[in-house]
Design a protein around this motif. Structure first.
Motif, PDB file in Angstrom:
ATOM      1  N   ALA A   1       4.462 -92.835 -35.607  1.00 17.12           N
ATOM      2  CA  ALA A   1       5.727 -92.554 -34.835  1.00 17.12           C
ATOM      3  C   ALA A   1       6.496 -92.666 -36.104  1.00 17.12           C
ATOM      4  CB  ALA A   1       5.655 -93.866 -34.189  1.00 17.12           C
TER       5      ALA A   1
ATOM      6  N   THR B   1       6.568 -89.158 -37.746  1.00 15.12           N
ATOM      7  CA  THR B   1       7.252 -88.224 -36.809  1.00 15.12           C
ATOM      8  C   THR B   1       8.772 -88.338 -36.765  1.00 15.12           C
ATOM      9  OG1 THR B   1       5.256 -88.181 -35.600  1.00 15.12           O
ATOM     10  CG2 THR B   1       7.089 -87.272 -34.525  1.00 15.12           C
ATOM     11  N   ALA B   2       9.114 -89.731 -36.698  1.00 14.63           N
ATOM     12  CA  ALA B   2      10.703 -89.633 -36.715  1.00 14.63           C
ATOM     13  C   ALA B   2      11.397 -89.432 -38.091  1.00 14.63           C
ATOM     14  CB  ALA B   2      11.128 -91.008 -36.374  1.00 14.63           C
TER      15      ALA B   2
ATOM     16  N   GLY C   1      13.982 -86.483 -38.515  1.00 12.85           N
ATOM     17  CA  GLY C   1      15.434 -86.557 -39.196  1.00 12.85           C
ATOM     18  C   GLY C   1      15.620 -85.647 -40.315  1.00 12.85           C
TER      19      GLY C   1
END
Length: 103
Positions: A85, A88-89, A93
């Motif tokens: 997670a 992925t974030a 960004g």
């Protein structure tokens, strides 16, 4: 009433989702490396971001390969989920920054 659902399709969808994630992260990584290579001497911070992106990409691609090929034990949470997670974030960004930068 009979169950007409094929349980094999869920595993295939999961494999495809992991592969799509790895492909999207690869595109973002290549654009980041391209930016770092063309930034010149003033792009030291971009180079650091590119190196971190390469390390994160390697970890995520390894995870994606292991999950998609079924060679690892299934993990439903814990540190693996948190790391995926976070990566992925981070790549999302980074992708937004690349779009804003004009690549």
């Amino acid at each position: 009433m009979t169950d007409t659902r094929d349980p094999g399709l869920q595993a295939e969808r999961t494999r495809l989702a992991w592969r799509r994630s790895a492909l999207a992260m690869t595109v973002v990584l290549l654009l980041t490396v391209r930016l770092a290579l063309t930034a010149g001497p003033s792009g030291a911070s971009v180079a650091v971001v590119a190196v971190v992106a390469v390390l994160g990409w390697a970890a995520v691609v390894t995870l994606c390969w292991r999950r998609a090929s079924g060679t690892s034990r299934p993990h439903t949470g814990g540190r693996t989920l948190a790391a995926a997670a976070l990566a992925t974030a981070g790549f999302a960004g980074l992708g937004v920054l690349l779009v804003v930068h004009g690549l």
